[in-house]
Write a protein that holds these residues in place. Structure first.
Motif, PDB file in Angstrom:
ATOM      1  N   UNK A  61     109.289 -71.761  -7.413  1.00 43.14           N
ATOM      2  CA  UNK A  61     109.884 -72.082  -8.694  1.00 43.14           C
ATOM      3  C   UNK A  61     109.698 -70.911  -9.645  1.00 43.14           C
ATOM      4  N   UNK A  62     110.653 -70.707 -10.529  1.00 43.90           N
ATOM      5  CA  UNK A  62     110.549 -69.622 -11.485  1.00 43.90           C
ATOM      6  C   UNK A  62     111.498 -69.828 -12.644  1.00 43.90           C
ATOM      7  N   UNK A  63     111.585 -68.817 -13.489  1.00 44.33           N
ATOM      8  CA  UNK A  63     112.508 -68.837 -14.617  1.00 44.33           C
ATOM      9  C   UNK A  63     113.366 -67.586 -14.577  1.00 44.33           C
ATOM     10  N   UNK A  64     114.568 -67.699 -15.127  1.00 42.66           N
ATOM     11  CA  UNK A  64     115.485 -66.574 -15.111  1.00 42.66           C
ATOM     12  C   UNK A  64     116.393 -66.616 -16.327  1.00 42.66           C
ATOM     13  N   UNK A  65     116.647 -65.447 -16.907  1.00 41.70           N
ATOM     14  CA  UNK A  65     117.602 -65.350 -18.002  1.00 41.70           C
ATOM     15  C   UNK A  65     119.004 -65.159 -17.425  1.00 41.70           C
ATOM     16  N   UNK A  66     119.920 -66.018 -17.824  1.00 40.13           N
ATOM     17  CA  UNK A  66     121.284 -65.936 -17.324  1.00 40.13           C
ATOM     18  C   UNK A  66     122.255 -65.840 -18.497  1.00 40.13           C
ATOM     19  N   UNK A  67     123.347 -65.099 -18.322  1.00 47.26           N
ATOM     20  CA  UNK A  67     124.323 -64.956 -19.409  1.00 47.26           C
ATOM     21  C   UNK A  67     125.285 -66.138 -19.451  1.00 47.26           C
ATOM     22  N   UNK A  68     125.834 -66.403 -20.628  1.00 42.43           N
ATOM     23  CA  UNK A  68     126.878 -67.414 -20.741  1.00 42.43           C
ATOM     24  C   UNK A  68     127.929 -66.926 -21.730  1.00 42.43           C
ATOM     25  N   UNK A  69     129.131 -67.434 -21.572  1.00 41.94           N
ATOM     26  CA  UNK A  69     130.262 -67.041 -22.399  1.00 41.94           C
ATOM     27  C   UNK A  69     130.123 -67.626 -23.798  1.00 41.94           C
ATOM     28  N   UNK A  83     135.677 -51.158 -16.695  1.00 43.56           N
ATOM     29  CA  UNK A  83     136.614 -51.619 -17.714  1.00 43.56           C
ATOM     30  C   UNK A  83     135.899 -52.203 -18.922  1.00 43.56           C
ATOM     31  N   UNK A  84     136.471 -52.024 -20.092  1.00 46.38           N
ATOM     32  CA  UNK A  84     135.978 -52.619 -21.324  1.00 46.38           C
ATOM     33  C   UNK A  84     136.949 -53.683 -21.807  1.00 46.38           C
ATOM     34  N   UNK A  85     136.487 -54.694 -22.520  1.00 47.02           N
ATOM     35  CA  UNK A  85     135.099 -55.007 -22.904  1.00 47.02           C
ATOM     36  C   UNK A  85     134.195 -55.204 -21.691  1.00 47.02           C
ATOM     37  N   UNK A  86     132.882 -55.153 -21.926  1.00 47.31           N
ATOM     38  CA  UNK A  86     131.905 -55.113 -20.844  1.00 47.31           C
ATOM     39  C   UNK A  86     131.853 -56.402 -20.044  1.00 47.31           C
ATOM     40  N   UNK A  87     132.097 -57.557 -20.690  1.00 46.37           N
ATOM     41  CA  UNK A  87     131.959 -58.842 -20.012  1.00 46.37           C
ATOM     42  C   UNK A  87     133.282 -59.593 -19.982  1.00 46.37           C
ATOM     43  N   UNK A  88     133.477 -60.339 -18.906  1.00 47.26           N
ATOM     44  CA  UNK A  88     134.641 -61.199 -18.806  1.00 47.26           C
ATOM     45  C   UNK A  88     134.202 -62.557 -18.266  1.00 47.26           C
ATOM     46  N   UNK A  89     134.776 -63.624 -18.808  1.00 43.54           N
ATOM     47  CA  UNK A  89     134.463 -64.981 -18.347  1.00 43.54           C
ATOM     48  C   UNK A  89     135.367 -65.325 -17.172  1.00 43.54           C
ATOM     49  N   UNK A  90     134.774 -65.831 -16.099  1.00 43.52           N
ATOM     50  CA  UNK A  90     135.540 -66.182 -14.905  1.00 43.52           C
ATOM     51  C   UNK A  90     136.180 -67.570 -15.006  1.00 43.52           C
ATOM     52  N   UNK A  91     135.807 -68.336 -15.996  1.00 41.14           N
ATOM     53  CA  UNK A  91     136.375 -69.671 -16.172  1.00 41.14           C
ATOM     54  C   UNK A  91     137.890 -69.544 -16.356  1.00 41.14           C
ATOM     55  N   UNK A  92     138.644 -70.153 -15.448  1.00 41.15           N
ATOM     56  CA  UNK A  92     140.095 -70.022 -15.466  1.00 41.15           C
ATOM     57  C   UNK A  92     140.719 -70.483 -16.772  1.00 41.15           C
ATOM     58  N   UNK A  93     140.058 -71.402 -17.466  1.00 43.13           N
ATOM     59  CA  UNK A  93     140.596 -71.918 -18.723  1.00 43.13           C
ATOM     60  C   UNK A  93     140.165 -71.086 -19.920  1.00 43.13           C
ATOM     61  N   UNK A  94     139.331 -70.069 -19.682  1.00 45.72           N
ATOM     62  CA  UNK A  94     138.810 -69.280 -20.792  1.00 45.72           C
ATOM     63  C   UNK A  94     139.236 -67.810 -20.676  1.00 45.72           C
ATOM     64  N   UNK A  95     138.693 -67.108 -19.703  1.00 46.65           N
ATOM     65  CA  UNK A  95     138.997 -65.694 -19.471  1.00 46.65           C
ATOM     66  C   UNK A  95     138.659 -64.822 -20.684  1.00 46.65           C
ATOM     67  N   UNK A  96     137.706 -65.270 -21.485  1.00 43.42           N
ATOM     68  CA  UNK A  96     137.326 -64.528 -22.686  1.00 43.42           C
ATOM     69  C   UNK A  96     136.697 -63.189 -22.318  1.00 43.42           C
ATOM     70  N   UNK A  97     137.072 -62.130 -23.039  1.00 46.47           N
ATOM     71  CA  UNK A  97     136.512 -60.804 -22.834  1.00 46.47           C
ATOM     72  C   UNK A  97     135.740 -60.399 -24.076  1.00 46.47           C
TER      73      UNK A  97
END
Length: 320
Positions: A61-69, A83-97
């Motif tokens: 068991x452990x802990x981990x920091x994870x990113x979210x949109x 490519x920029x912006x650095x992050x992209x959301x894989x959620x098909x309904x979002x795709x936020x960059x």
């Protein structure tokens, strides 16, 4: 199962050593699908590194920091390489960059496979593109993904650089049969162990005779990683190419006659064919013979009865 290895994973905190163990956690897709007895193949961005059979999986068991949109709140966020912006959301309904993401700490289950026994180095056999094509889902970006095993097996054994998979086949059978046979393999020894063997045997390969010291490897005749100590009579010096062939079961030692027995495919090569039936080049002890007998039992089960050795020690362990 195909698993992604590489320096990026180390920077992310994963403990990897492809030939011995692989780590992942419950944030990874397919994290719970791997089980003891499964074949695990390791690759990087360029090629297949090798494959083996999972002998054990340690969990914790452990802990981990994870990113979210920041737009949809889901954890389907990927860091782009160029490519920029650095992050992209894989959620098909979002795709936020965005150049920014949120971070949250969560409890995770950690996994660490142990798979040293059957490890086969496969560098130079399949490119990354060829490996991807053998996945059940070819376009998947998951770090753990399912392989079409029969196609993968055929690609390795019948490709441009054929790779014998006897170690995989016999190790998997032993484990899936309920650990009735504990498979172990010859490993390169540590420097001190090799130095000791050179002092005892000199610059001599046990199969072929005198050889340059640079070409000799210390072969453990048992699973050093599993028990962590050197056993009496548990090691010999082998020339590098012969070490590899012995490791794959293409060369075995008849423990009754102390002579070499080559697989048929090696006899097409004159330099190897002359070794068939040859005596060992150094005197060995009963302890050495015991370990050689276990290797013979695993790889020469179907040889004629007149070549079969008399039973030497217990039969529930084998070198592969």
């Amino acid at each position: 199962m195909l698993a992604k290895a590489g320096s990026k994973r180390i920077s992310e905190g994963y403990d990897d050593s492809p030939a011995t163990h692989y780590s992942w956690d419950s944030t990874v897709n397919n994290h719970a699908k791997l089980k003891v007895g499964d074949v695990i193949a390791l690759w990087d961005a360029t090629e297949l590194l090798g494959l083996s059979v999972i002998e054990d999986i340690e969990t914790g068991q452990g802990e981990k920091e994870t990113p979210y949109c920041l737009a949809c709140g889901k954890a389907d966020v990927a860091l782009r390489k160029r490519k920029l912006p650095r992050f992209v959301c894989w959620n098909q309904e979002c795709k936020h960059e965005s150049d920014e993401v949120g971070w949250k700490r969560k409890e995770i289950t950690t996994y660490r496979s142990r798979h040293e026994a059957g490890w086969i180095d496969a560098r130079g056999t399949l490119t990354a593109a060829e490996v991807r094509a053998l996945c059940v889902q070819r376009a998947s970006q998951n770090s753990l993904r399912e392989l079409r095993w029969h196609d993968f097996h055929h690609a390795l054994t019948h490709g441009g650089v054929p790779l014998p998979l006897r170690v995989i086949d016999t190790t998997q059978k032993a484990i899936t049969d309920g650990h009735g046979t504990a498979t172990i393999r010859v490993r390169r020894g540590q420097p001190a162990f090799r130095k000791h063997l050179l002092e005892v045997f000199g610059e001599v390969c046990v199969f072929s005779g005198p050889a340059p010291v640079q070409a000799l490897e210390a072969a453990h005749l048992y699973s050093y990683a599993a028990n962590g100590k050197h056993h009496k009579g548990g090691g010999l010096l082998l020339r590098r190419d012969l070490h590899r062939l012995f490791d794959l079961g293409l060369i075995a030692v008849n423990p009754r006659t102390k002579t070499l027995h080559l697989a048929g495919e090696l006899k097409a090569y004159p330099d190897y064919a002359r070794l068939d039936g040859a005596k060992l080049a150094v005197p060995v002890t009963p302890d050495h013979v015991k370990w050689m007998a276990k290797h013979w039992e695993m790889h020469r089960a179907n040889v004629p009865d007149d070549l079969m050795p008399r039973q030497v020690g217990p039969s529930h362990v084998a070198i592969v």
